[in-house]
Design an enzyme around this catalytic site. Structure first.
Site, PDB file in Angstrom:
ATOM      1  N   ASP A   6       0.796  -1.005   0.070  1.00 42.56           N
ATOM      2  CA  ASP A   6      -0.013   0.086  -0.028  1.00 42.56           C
ATOM      3  C   ASP A   6       1.368   0.637   0.360  1.00 42.56           C
ATOM      4  OD1 ASP A   6      -2.322   1.428   0.191  1.00 42.56           O
ATOM      5  OD2 ASP A   6      -1.625   1.319   2.329  1.00 42.56           O
ATOM      6  N   ASP A   8       0.068   5.399   1.448  1.00 39.71           N
ATOM      7  CA  ASP A   8      -0.099   6.143   1.726  1.00 39.71           C
ATOM      8  C   ASP A   8      -0.520   5.348   3.605  1.00 39.71           C
ATOM      9  OD1 ASP A   8      -0.775   8.212   0.044  1.00 39.71           O
ATOM     10  OD2 ASP A   8      -2.253   8.186  -0.492  1.00 39.71           O
ATOM     11  N   LYS A 100      -9.614  -1.559  -3.412  1.00 39.73           N
ATOM     12  CA  LYS A 100      -9.661  -2.683  -2.294  1.00 39.73           C
ATOM     13  C   LYS A 100     -10.658  -2.527  -1.268  1.00 39.73           C
ATOM     14  CE  LYS A 100      -5.735  -0.510  -1.525  1.00 39.73           C
ATOM     15  NZ  LYS A 100      -4.332  -0.195  -1.065  1.00 39.73           N
TER      16      LYS A 100
END
Length: 173
Positions: A6, A8, A100
């Site tokens: 991922d 952030d 997601k």
């Protein structure tokens, strides 16, 4: 082995209730530039999978996102690391197949890199949505507890838990 990351809250500092909207707002999280060369040695391919709802909301253009990602990749490469491909979902709707926890970005990666075996892949993220994405694609999951350190572990969605990306990178050497 293949690694999905991922962005952030894992690679860069997350902006609470906001978005990274230009390169000047992007800040690597502590230890990430040290972690990336370790991960590059350990994993055959490294992918970033990131929901970018800000594009769908008209706050950032695709070109603006690509500029942020180019700066990020340049710094990672300069530090001796690499990212093989970045996948992003600009959709606003939570039920979008690419967003997601749905596995659409994993399927895009598999389409681009047919050699990917999700049984030999890990998803490292900082939310339970990231963990569900990993599960939905058949990957092992690694919870990076940068933004949600109190997330209970053991957890059926989480295989391993680390305080940050560097600790994970050091542990899998």
């Amino acid at each position: 082995m293949y690694l999905f990351l991922d962005r952030d809250g894992v690679i860069n500092d997350e902006i609470k209730d906001g978005y990274v909207l230009h390169p000047g707002m992007f800040r690597f999280s502590e230890g990430v530039l040290e972690a990336m060369p370790l991960l590059a040695r350990r994993f055959e391919r490294i992918f970033v999978v990131t929901n970018q709802r800000c594009i769908g909301r008209g706050m950032l253009t695709v070109d603006g996102l690509l500029e942020i990602h180019a700066q990020m990749q340049d710094a990672i490469q300069l530090a001796g690391g690499r990212i093989d491909q970045i996948y992003f979902c600009p959709d606003v709707e939570s039920n979008s197949p690419c967003r997601k926890p749905n596995a659409g970005m994993a399927m895009q990666a598999k389409n681009d890199f047919p050699e990917i075996d999700f049984n030999k892949a890990m998803m490292a993220g900082n939310t339970l949505s990231d963990m569900q994405f990993g599960r939905n694609a058949g990957m092992q999951t690694v919870f990076i507890a940068t933004t949600l350190p109190d997330t209970p572990f053991p957890n059926p969605l989480i295989d391993k838990k680390y305080p940050d990306l560097l600790r994970f990178a050091q542990d899998i050497q």
